[in-house]
Write an enzyme that holds these catalytic residues in place. Structure first.
Site: not given
Ligand code: DAT
Ligand code: MG
Length: 138
Positions: A11, A51, A118, A121, A132
């Site tokens: 990212k 997303y 973080n 992805h 994707e």
């Molecule tokens: P991951 O990237 O671990 O698969 P995800 O698909 O649930 O996590 O979410 C996509 C991204 O969105 C994640 O990397 C960071 C952001 N995100 C997820 N939950 C969040 C939250 N509660 N508040 C803010 N950002 C969040």
């Molecule tokens: Mg995810």
């Protein structure tokens, strides 16, 4: 054997912090093959598709804005159970509490509304990976 492909992104925070090489080195050291790789300025259109599952959530718009803030490195990895394997290398979503030894655990510390920073992805299922990879590589 269960050879899979996974879509992995470094990212904008990871690219900006010059962690791309370190992250790709961990992927290669684990034994996964990088079969596609590019540095891209993602468009809103690509990110909205990527997303899609998060549309309507409070963090959706800030997440898309963050992903538009700088270049991203997109890669396709190939390997035996690489989907689960990469997510294990990446660590849990919140870098503050991600296990040491993982990419997020070793290099990330943002949390709360900044948890989108973080670093990486990784696709979470065979279906997501196919979807994707088509979005990022056509
Ligand atoms: P991951 O990237 O671990 O698969 P995800 O698909 O649930 O996590 O979410 C996509 C991204 O969105 C994640 O990397 C960071 C952001 N995100 C997820 N939950 C969040 C939250 N509660 N508040 C803010 N950002 C969040
Ligand atoms: Mg995810």
């Amino acid at each position: 054997m269960s050879v899979e492909r996974s879509l992995v992104l470094v990212k904008p925070d990871g690219v900006q912090r010059q962690l791309t090489g370190t992250i790709l080195a961990r992927i290669e050291a684990k034994g996964y093959r990088i079969v596609e790789l590019k540095l891209v300025e993602a468009t809103r259109e690509v990110l909205e598709k990527h997303y899609e599952e998060h549309v309507g959530k409070p963090f959706y718009e800030p997440l898309v804005e963050f992903m538009l803030s700088g270049p991203t490195v997109a890669a396709v990895l190939e390997g035996d159970r690489v989907i689960e394997g990469f997510r294990s290398l990446a660590g849990t979503t919140d870098p503050t509490t991600a296990a040491p030894g993982t990419i997020r655990g070793d290099f990330g510390r943002d949390w709360g509304e900044k948890v989108q920073k973080n670093l990486v992805h990784g696709s979470d299922s065979v279906e997501s990976a196919e979807r994707e990879i088509a979005i990022w590589f056509g």
